[in-house]
Enzyme design. Sequence first.
Site: not given
Length: 282
Positions: A20, A25, A56, A87, A124
Amino acid sequence: MNSKDAVVNAVKNLGYRHIDTAWLYQNEQIIGEALHEILNDESCKISREEICLVTKIWPTQFQDPESAVKESLKKLGVDYIDVYLIHWPTQFADPSTRVPLHVLWKTLESFVDQGLVRSLGISNFNLQLTADLLTYAKHKPVCNQVELHPYCNQSQLVKFLLDNQIVPVAYCPLGRPSIAAEPGQQEVSLKYTKVPDLRQDPKIISMATKYNKSEFQVALRWNTQRGCGVIPKSASSDHQKENLEINDFILEEEDMIYLSSLNQNLRICNNFEFLKGYDIFA
């Protein structure tokens, strides 16, 4: 995870097959280097098809999703992404660049049709946003990555997702305690100190003893036993190994009930600056 060696070890030696990552990131390049090493190591004979690679798209990329997905593909060094997620379903940074989610989703669906992406997912998204997406999605999301731990169990969202064959995937499944070497030692400056440390709960300690597991393994098992995937973050080989060893025991019903009863709707990931400080789950 920002260590190539940790990724290589997790896949080659521990048996992980799910990776993931996300544009945010800033480790897609590292993941790509790790994958290149793994897939070209004839001694382990792991094929690309065995790896489930997730990344994402970030809200600032919504105006040009094609560039976003191609950037991720290039950094990851692959021809396709297994699951491509939205995301966050929020666009507060620049109102002039907002893109309606139904327009964005249609574009992402075209990536599936082109073979750039195998499946789409969300992250989310609350129950109502997910339900709305299902009214227009040609390619239904296969998962929804959300914060799920005993202090934020989101039971109604989990039920809705399972009822609609969407996998709830738990991020922060341990309540983000990894910054503390010892129970209860989270740094005061970090806002998520309000989330209790699972290792300090007497009943969870008792469960760990009963099942001959760690408190964290008990928490991970609680999530998987109620139908959720889990993606605990760890670069430690010992912790990665421990996180896998949760399928050889079953929590008794009374223990499942107790862990679910701890819910206080305490969120680690919310009220961020890019959200303008809003509680978007309100």
